[in-house]
Design a protein around this motif. Structure first.
Motif, PDB file in Angstrom:
ATOM      1  N   VAL A   1     108.599 -44.004  -1.572  1.00 31.72           N
ATOM      2  CA  VAL A   1     109.634 -44.490  -2.483  1.00 31.72           C
ATOM      3  C   VAL A   1     110.667 -45.182  -1.622  1.00 31.72           C
ATOM      4  CG1 VAL A   1     111.065 -42.396  -2.407  1.00 31.72           C
ATOM      5  CG2 VAL A   1     110.999 -43.763  -4.512  1.00 31.72           C
ATOM      6  N   ASN A   2     111.699 -45.756  -2.217  1.00 29.42           N
ATOM      7  CA  ASN A   2     112.639 -46.550  -1.424  1.00 29.42           C
ATOM      8  C   ASN A   2     113.865 -45.780  -0.951  1.00 29.42           C
ATOM      9  OD1 ASN A   2     113.627 -46.469  -4.150  1.00 29.42           O
ATOM     10  ND2 ASN A   2     115.104 -48.038  -3.565  1.00 29.42           N
ATOM     11  N   GLN A   3     114.037 -44.505  -1.390  1.00 31.05           N
ATOM     12  CA  GLN A   3     115.237 -43.761  -1.005  1.00 31.05           C
ATOM     13  C   GLN A   3     114.874 -42.383  -0.462  1.00 31.05           C
ATOM     14  OE1 GLN A   3     118.338 -43.487  -3.947  1.00 31.05           O
ATOM     15  NE2 GLN A   3     118.082 -45.599  -4.613  1.00 31.05           N
ATOM     16  N   ASN A   4     115.588 -41.971   0.597  1.00 29.99           N
ATOM     17  CA  ASN A   4     115.334 -40.669   1.211  1.00 29.99           C
ATOM     18  C   ASN A   4     115.567 -39.520   0.248  1.00 29.99           C
ATOM     19  OD1 ASN A   4     114.500 -41.006   3.980  1.00 29.99           O
ATOM     20  ND2 ASN A   4     116.507 -41.897   4.388  1.00 29.99           N
ATOM     21  N   ASN A   5     116.603 -39.621  -0.585  1.00 35.82           N
ATOM     22  CA  ASN A   5     116.921 -38.493  -1.472  1.00 35.82           C
ATOM     23  C   ASN A   5     115.809 -38.260  -2.492  1.00 35.82           C
ATOM     24  OD1 ASN A   5     117.955 -41.008  -2.749  1.00 35.82           O
ATOM     25  ND2 ASN A   5     118.548 -39.640  -4.403  1.00 35.82           N
ATOM     26  N   ILE A   6     115.105 -39.333  -2.897  1.00 32.57           N
ATOM     27  CA  ILE A   6     113.989 -39.167  -3.829  1.00 32.57           C
ATOM     28  C   ILE A   6     112.813 -38.503  -3.121  1.00 32.57           C
ATOM     29  CG2 ILE A   6     112.459 -40.320  -5.470  1.00 32.57           C
ATOM     30  CD1 ILE A   6     114.465 -42.560  -5.694  1.00 32.57           C
ATOM     31  N   VAL A   7     112.634 -38.847  -1.845  1.00 29.64           N
ATOM     32  CA  VAL A   7     111.587 -38.190  -1.058  1.00 29.64           C
ATOM     33  C   VAL A   7     111.851 -36.693  -0.992  1.00 29.64           C
ATOM     34  CG1 VAL A   7     110.534 -37.989   1.229  1.00 29.64           C
ATOM     35  CG2 VAL A   7     111.097 -40.247   0.326  1.00 29.64           C
ATOM     36  N   ASP A   8     113.111 -36.324  -0.689  1.00 35.40           N
ATOM     37  CA  ASP A   8     113.471 -34.908  -0.580  1.00 35.40           C
ATOM     38  C   ASP A   8     113.241 -34.188  -1.899  1.00 35.40           C
ATOM     39  OD1 ASP A   8     114.239 -35.408   2.019  1.00 35.40           O
ATOM     40  OD2 ASP A   8     116.364 -35.664   1.525  1.00 35.40           O
ATOM     41  N   LYS A   9     113.628 -34.827  -2.991  1.00 32.29           N
ATOM     42  CA  LYS A   9     113.471 -34.215  -4.324  1.00 32.29           C
ATOM     43  C   LYS A   9     111.998 -33.978  -4.632  1.00 32.29           C
ATOM     44  CE  LYS A   9     112.663 -36.546  -7.754  1.00 32.29           C
ATOM     45  NZ  LYS A   9     112.515 -37.544  -8.815  1.00 32.29           N
ATOM     46  N   THR A  10     111.165 -34.975  -4.323  1.00 30.54           N
ATOM     47  CA  THR A  10     109.745 -34.860  -4.646  1.00 30.54           C
ATOM     48  C   THR A  10     109.063 -33.827  -3.752  1.00 30.54           C
ATOM     49  OG1 THR A  10     109.803 -37.196  -5.271  1.00 30.54           O
ATOM     50  CG2 THR A  10     107.643 -36.191  -5.052  1.00 30.54           C
ATOM     51  N   GLU A  11     109.497 -33.705  -2.510  1.00 32.17           N
ATOM     52  CA  GLU A  11     108.979 -32.636  -1.652  1.00 32.17           C
ATOM     53  C   GLU A  11     109.194 -31.280  -2.306  1.00 32.17           C
ATOM     54  OE1 GLU A  11     109.988 -32.331   2.441  1.00 32.17           O
ATOM     55  OE2 GLU A  11     109.762 -34.478   2.814  1.00 32.17           O
ATOM     56  N   ASN A  12     110.384 -31.065  -2.856  1.00 29.37           N
ATOM     57  CA  ASN A  12     110.655 -29.802  -3.552  1.00 29.37           C
ATOM     58  C   ASN A  12     109.714 -29.616  -4.737  1.00 29.37           C
ATOM     59  OD1 ASN A  12     112.754 -28.611  -2.047  1.00 29.37           O
ATOM     60  ND2 ASN A  12     114.255 -30.007  -2.927  1.00 29.37           N
ATOM     61  N   ASN A  13     109.492 -30.695  -5.481  1.00 30.41           N
ATOM     62  CA  ASN A  13     108.611 -30.636  -6.648  1.00 30.41           C
ATOM     63  C   ASN A  13     107.175 -30.250  -6.269  1.00 30.41           C
ATOM     64  OD1 ASN A  13     110.193 -33.539  -8.194  1.00 30.41           O
ATOM     65  ND2 ASN A  13     110.675 -31.376  -8.407  1.00 30.41           N
ATOM     66  N   PHE A  14     106.704 -30.733  -5.108  1.00 30.12           N
ATOM     67  CA  PHE A  14     105.300 -30.577  -4.730  1.00 30.12           C
ATOM     68  C   PHE A  14     105.047 -29.457  -3.709  1.00 30.12           C
ATOM     69  CE2 PHE A  14     104.239 -35.345  -5.585  1.00 30.12           C
ATOM     70  CZ  PHE A  14     104.296 -35.090  -6.951  1.00 30.12           C
ATOM     71  N   ILE A  15     106.047 -29.136  -2.883  1.00 29.38           N
ATOM     72  CA  ILE A  15     105.818 -28.261  -1.730  1.00 29.38           C
ATOM     73  C   ILE A  15     106.559 -26.929  -1.823  1.00 29.38           C
ATOM     74  CG2 ILE A  15     106.062 -28.056   0.772  1.00 29.38           C
ATOM     75  CD1 ILE A  15     103.975 -30.064  -0.027  1.00 29.38           C
ATOM     76  N   ASN A  16     107.795 -26.958  -2.313  1.00 29.88           N
ATOM     77  CA  ASN A  16     108.668 -25.778  -2.262  1.00 29.88           C
ATOM     78  C   ASN A  16     108.399 -24.856  -3.447  1.00 29.88           C
ATOM     79  OD1 ASN A  16     110.663 -23.890  -1.990  1.00 29.88           O
ATOM     80  ND2 ASN A  16     112.349 -25.367  -1.859  1.00 29.88           N
ATOM     81  N   ILE A  17     107.568 -23.857  -3.249  1.00 29.51           N
ATOM     82  CA  ILE A  17     107.147 -22.978  -4.332  1.00 29.51           C
ATOM     83  C   ILE A  17     108.304 -22.156  -4.901  1.00 29.51           C
ATOM     84  CG2 ILE A  17     106.533 -21.008  -2.861  1.00 29.51           C
ATOM     85  CD1 ILE A  17     104.013 -20.695  -4.652  1.00 29.51           C
ATOM     86  N   SER A  18     109.381 -21.973  -4.143  1.00 30.99           N
ATOM     87  CA  SER A  18     110.525 -21.195  -4.618  1.00 30.99           C
ATOM     88  C   SER A  18     111.522 -22.047  -5.404  1.00 30.99           C
ATOM     89  CB  SER A  18     111.245 -20.534  -3.434  1.00 30.99           C
ATOM     90  OG  SER A  18     111.776 -21.520  -2.559  1.00 30.99           O
ATOM     91  N   HIS A  19     111.329 -23.353  -5.407  1.00 29.97           N
ATOM     92  CA  HIS A  19     112.267 -24.245  -6.092  1.00 29.97           C
ATOM     93  C   HIS A  19     112.032 -24.200  -7.601  1.00 29.97           C
ATOM     94  CE1 HIS A  19     114.470 -27.959  -7.135  1.00 29.97           C
ATOM     95  NE2 HIS A  19     115.107 -27.766  -5.988  1.00 29.97           N
ATOM     96  N   SER A  20     113.117 -24.278  -8.364  1.00 25.33           N
ATOM     97  CA  SER A  20     113.001 -24.166  -9.829  1.00 25.33           C
ATOM     98  C   SER A  20     112.203 -25.315 -10.437  1.00 25.33           C
ATOM     99  CB  SER A  20     114.398 -24.120 -10.463  1.00 25.33           C
ATOM    100  OG  SER A  20     115.117 -25.315 -10.182  1.00 25.33           O
TER     101      SER A  20
ATOM    102  N   LYS B   1     120.235 -30.006  -1.869  1.00 26.15           N
ATOM    103  CA  LYS B   1     119.629 -28.895  -2.599  1.00 26.15           C
ATOM    104  C   LYS B   1     120.409 -28.592  -3.870  1.00 26.15           C
ATOM    105  CE  LYS B   1     117.487 -26.531   1.342  1.00 26.15           C
ATOM    106  NZ  LYS B   1     117.513 -25.322   2.205  1.00 26.15           N
ATOM    107  N   LEU B   2     121.741 -28.619  -3.761  1.00 22.04           N
ATOM    108  CA  LEU B   2     122.581 -28.334  -4.930  1.00 22.04           C
ATOM    109  C   LEU B   2     122.435 -29.423  -5.989  1.00 22.04           C
ATOM    110  CD1 LEU B   2     125.811 -27.071  -3.127  1.00 22.04           C
ATOM    111  CD2 LEU B   2     124.268 -25.709  -4.539  1.00 22.04           C
ATOM    112  N   LEU B   3     122.382 -30.674  -5.552  1.00 19.67           N
ATOM    113  CA  LEU B   3     122.265 -31.794  -6.495  1.00 19.67           C
ATOM    114  C   LEU B   3     120.941 -31.751  -7.246  1.00 19.67           C
ATOM    115  CD1 LEU B   3     123.708 -34.779  -4.435  1.00 19.67           C
ATOM    116  CD2 LEU B   3     124.636 -33.887  -6.575  1.00 19.67           C
ATOM    117  N   ASN B   4     119.901 -31.260  -6.585  1.00 18.05           N
ATOM    118  CA  ASN B   4     118.568 -31.257  -7.193  1.00 18.05           C
ATOM    119  C   ASN B   4     118.238 -29.963  -7.924  1.00 18.05           C
ATOM    120  OD1 ASN B   4     117.784 -33.894  -6.435  1.00 18.05           O
ATOM    121  ND2 ASN B   4     117.344 -33.188  -4.365  1.00 18.05           N
ATOM    122  N   SER B   5     119.240 -29.089  -8.067  1.00 15.74           N
ATOM    123  CA  SER B   5     118.995 -27.825  -8.790  1.00 15.74           C
ATOM    124  C   SER B   5     120.199 -27.452  -9.655  1.00 15.74           C
ATOM    125  CB  SER B   5     118.697 -26.696  -7.790  1.00 15.74           C
ATOM    126  OG  SER B   5     119.808 -26.486  -6.930  1.00 15.74           O
ATOM    127  N   LEU B   6     120.846 -28.443 -10.235  1.00 19.22           N
ATOM    128  CA  LEU B   6     122.083 -28.194 -10.982  1.00 19.22           C
ATOM    129  C   LEU B   6     121.889 -27.285 -12.186  1.00 19.22           C
ATOM    130  CD1 LEU B   6     123.888 -31.682 -10.956  1.00 19.22           C
ATOM    131  CD2 LEU B   6     124.557 -29.601  -9.756  1.00 19.22           C
TER     132      LEU B   6
END
Length: 889
Positions: free
Chosen positions: A96-115, A425-430
């Motif tokens: 994707v074109n932005q780092n923050n979207i990469v970080d968000k998608t990593e949480n979606n696909f990799i971080n099993i503890s993320h909501s 992390k806070l922005l992506n789990s409001l």
């Protein structure tokens, strides 16, 4: 591929031709995703599955999903990972074109503890546990899903600049890779512009190549030519590129490029109309900056109170404050904390006289109803006897420093916004219960790729219009504000009266207190007239708001001929009644004794394409013959689902069982499962038997719950007409020139009993039909009146107790007889499905001639006419003509 039709249109036509085949989402996808698909997501993925059945060429696959912001693109990406893993792929690149979207998608696909993690806790495909791994270098052999998360810029540099411990282009070209491109409209820079020669791609390239330079120099070439097409290699190529975007640039080159690539299209307009977003409310005022901040805080408090009143759990509305520059944002952030921590009732006094400071639109538009919402809050304060110091105390408690973040870290020394890892992390789990954040300060850091459901207020803290050299062009800052609004319109789901959790519930009831939980407020200065004009123009252009949508008040005409007629007459209604709550003595109340057919091949579940064809050839497995431990294991799995009816404490309220064993040995003993399989059920491994039982229980308990909660419509009873229509009805409506013209005409007609008229094209056709026929009706009847039912009157169908608002009621009187004729259009089959047409005819059959209603010395007949589809509808016309015949009278 014809030039006239796009790929998704061709697929849609082919699927219609295959209407006898029911394509299902494979269980290896549905069983491994944490969330269920919405209808449009199902259609999108089924289009992909169908496309793969008709295209068998050994060449790279390049497709696009054109889906509106907020419609769930990331869940489709997760499904694609599972699907292509099942097909043998192991290497995936997400970019994707932005780092923050990469970080968000990593949480979606990799971080099993993320909501917002998208998969089940354990991913099982072909009876094997599947791991998902983040990687920078793909392994040569792996049985996991390996994902390289990157930005377009980093991917470009990785390909063109050789470094140690880094995969080369040759390495990547030696593997079969699935590439997933998010915000993929950025992939079209080359197509939009004049082509650049290959030698220019690497010219002047350095490790510090800017984003804009990379975009300019050709990462479209990098992705399409070098990666997808393996740099022109002649070797077999099974690479895949799936693009996801809400925005497709509207140029001829882009349209040509994607004509044979857009696999599914569900744009913003369709998404908004489907009701799965918040509505936008533009609030313009002459308040000072501090007053506007406290105005937003009061609305934040009010939303929280309404959620508490209606017992909506985990509701925490968030406010976003937007500044013009980074320096201004820092200053606004510090100022805000000072204001909130020193808040007192005097800071809120302005709210008592705020009405005259809020912009009043020329029309009562749905999108500029700040005055109305302010009045709602003031009435709430008065009704609940709440004083301003209580609100100021609440603000102090809820907007401390720990509750507020700014999208620019204290250590950042650059001239662009940059956040630290904790802030991300806070922005992506409001929405999370334990996330303390209630306010966010930003410039334009959050205009793309930010998923948030509980953003309800966006406050523009600076004054003045956005500037642009080309005055005919909408300023870029305004475009970013529109994108920010696009983040905020995502709907916050909540349960209410068995309505759809993720969908707006009060479109036709703008005065409902809960309506404010379905609205996004955007606050601006009154003086910024050009800016407001630009913003509104952009919102209208992209379908965020409709220019002709307004809130209108409907009521009975006063001092008219109809007043005396309706003063004492009755109108006939019914109610929805729950089926008997007594314990069921047999399985008959569910209405089925066999379930399936289910199909199992190679340890994988599918549904037969044509269930009716296969059912006679299925194995018949009786529940009583299944091993007890497998039955109980499946029951235990099902009972862990939220609010499951299969829990023993719930089951024994419905059916007469004393132990859980009785469910299998007595109550369900003769129920049959239809199974299509090459293996005999009793020769299967226990895991496969468990899969069969799991499928059965999903279907069985769903049927039980539906039967248990089903309703029926009661017999009709009289209610005084005036009780239904004594209060004005506020409705959200779309106006048009023809509708307004007809309304002006009807205002003068004594037979039309409402103060105003508005309607769809089909409703306009009905009223035009009646206008022509009124003289003839008056020649037959002593009294003739027409009501356009603006949600005043509702009844419930006899079969399932579904609420129904007839669109028109024709009131007629002759001698001592009173006739009430219900008329409905069949314009939109989503809002007027066949059951409504059937219900109208059932009303005529049940009450038209066989039953005469008597009430207070008056005799009534109730009729329902079949759908009015157009003036030439012969069935409707024949039924309507009978109204004026002697046999009818």
């Amino acid at each position: 591929m014809t030039e006239s039709k796009k790929l998704y249109e061709i697929i849609s036509e082919k699927l219609k031709l295959c209407k006898n085949q029911q394509m299902e989402i494979p269980s290896y996808i549905s069983d491994n995703l944490k969330f269920n698909f919405f209808d449009w997501q199902k259609k999108a993925f089924k289009n992909l599955l169908f496309y793969e059945t008709i295209v068998n060429e050994e060449k790279p696959l390049h497709l696009m999903f054109n889906l509106a912001t907020g419609s769930g693109k990331t869940l489709l990406m997760a499904a694609a990972l599972l699907h292509y893993y099942k097909k043998g792929y192991r290497h995936f690149i997400f970019f994707v074109n932005q780092n923050n979207i990469v970080d968000k998608t990593e949480n979606n696909f990799i971080n099993i503890s993320h909501s917002k993690y998208l998969f089940k806790e354990k991913i099982i495909i072909d009876n094997k546990l599947v791991n998902i791994k983040k990687t920078d270098i793909f392994t040569s052999s792996s049985d996991s899903i390996e994902i390289k998360f990157t930005t377009i810029q980093k991917l470009y540099n990785d390909i063109h600049i050789q470094r140690e411990n880094q995969e080369t282009l040759s390495d990547l070209n030696s593997k079969d890779i699935v590439m997933i491109a998010d915000e993929a409209h950025h992939l079209n820079t080359d197509t939009k512009k004049i082509k650049i020669s290959d030698s220019d791609y690497t010219k002047e390239l350095s490790t510090r190549t800017s984003d804009r330079e990379i975009e300019k120099k050709g990462w479209e070439h990098t992705v399409i030519e070098l990666l997808l097409n393996k740099n022109g290699s002649k070797q077999p190529n099974k690479n895949i590129l799936l693009e996801f975007t809400a925005t497709i640039p509207g140029t001829a080159n882009i349209e040509k490029k994607y004509r044979d690539k857009i696999i599914y299209k569900f744009g913003l307009e369709e998404f908004l109309q489907a009701g799965y977003t918040k509505e936008i409310n533009l609030i313009s005022s002459s308040l000072t900056k501090k007053q506007r901040v406290f105005q937003a805080l009061i609305f934040n408090w009010y939303r929280s109170k309404i959620a508490l009143k209606y017992q909506i759990p985990n509701f925490k509305p968030v406010i976003l404050f937007r500044s013009k520059t980074i320096e201004e944002s820092k200053k606004d952030y510090e100022e805000f904390l000072s204001w909130t921590q020193n808040a007192e009732s005097g800071d809120l006094n302005f709210f008592e006289i705020i009405e005259n400071k809020i912009y009043k639109p020329q029309k009562n538009t749905l999108y500029e109803s700040g005055r109305a919402r302010t009045e709602n809050v003031r009435k709430f304060l008065e009704k609940e006897k709440i004083r301003l110091f209580e609100i100021s105390g609440w603000i102090k408690d809820n907007f401390k420093e720990k509750n507020v973040i700014i999208t620019n870290s204290k250590t950042n020394k650059t001239n662009t916004e940059k956040t630290d890892e904790e802030t991300e992390k806070l922005l992506n789990s409001l929405e999370d219960r334990d996330n303390p954040v209630r306010a966010v300060f930003t410039v334009d850091r959050l205009t793309e790729g930010w998923d948030v459901l509980n953003l309800f207020d966006i406050v523009r803290l600076y004054q003045g219009e956005n500037t642009e050299k080309n005055k005919k062009k909408t300023p870029e800052a305004t475009i970013k504000e529109k994108q920010l609004i696009g983040r905020g319109i995502r709907y916050f789901p909540f349960d209410y009266n068995n309505s759809i959790k993720n969908k707006r519930k009060f479109d036709d009831d703008p005065e409902n207190e809960l309506r404010i939980l379905e609205e996004l407020f955007y606050y601006t200065f009154d003086e910024d007239s050009k800016y407001i004009s630009h913003l509104k123009k952009e919102l209208i252009k992209d379908g965020y708001i409709k220019e002709n949508k307004i809130i209108k008040s409907f009521y009975l005409k006063e001092e008219s001929k109809c007043t005396s007629f309706f003063k004492d007459i009755s109108i006939w209604i019914n109610t929805a009644e729950l089926n008997s709550l007594k314990k069921q003595t047999s399985i008959n109340f569910i209405g089925r004794h066999s379930f399936g057919p289910f199909k199992i091949n190679n340890s994988e579940f599918t549904l037969p394409l044509n269930s009716d064809k296969n059912k006679n050839d299925c194995q018949k497995i009786k529940i009583k013959d299944i091993e007890k431990h497998i039955f109980l294991k499946a029951l235990n799995i099902h009972s862990r689902k939220e609010n499951s009816v299969s829990r023993f404490e719930n089951l024994k309220k419905i059916i007469p069982i004393e132990t859980i064993d009785e469910l299998q040995t007595r109550f369900l003993k003769d129920i049959e499962i239809d199974l299509e399989s090459d293996l005999e059920f009793h020769n299967m491994e226990n895991l496969n038997k468990l899969m069969v039982l799991n499928k059965f229980m999903d279907e069985f308990f769903l049927n039980m719950q539906k039967a248990r909660l089903s309703k029926t419509g009661s017999e009709f009873i009289p209610l005084r007409f005036i009780d239904f229509f004594k209060m004005p009805q506020l409705r959200t409506v779309e106006t048009n020139e023809l509708s307004e013209k007809i309304s002006r005409k009807l205002e003068k007609e004594d037979w039309f009993i409402l103060n105003s008229f508005t309607g769809t094209s089909a409703q306009i056709a009905v009223i035009e039909f009646l206008i022509k026929d009124i003289p003839e009706l008056k020649s037959v009847f002593e009294e003739v009146f027409v009501l356009k039912n603006e949600k005043f009157y509702f009844i419930f169908d006899f079969q399932q107790g579904r609420k129904f608002y007839p669109e028109f009621i024709l009131f007629l009187k002759k001698n001592d007889w009173y006739y009430q004729i219900l008329i409905n259009t069949g314009e939109n089959n989503n809002s007027n499905p066949d059951w409504k047409d059937k219900f109208l005819n059932e009303i005529s059959e049940r009450y038209g001639f066989s039953k005469i209603f008597n009430d207070q010395g008056r005799k009534y007949r109730i009729f329902g006419l079949t759908f009015f589809n157009d003036p030439d509808n012969k069935i409707f016309i024949n039924q309507y003509k009978k109204i004026k015949t002697e046999s009818f009278l």
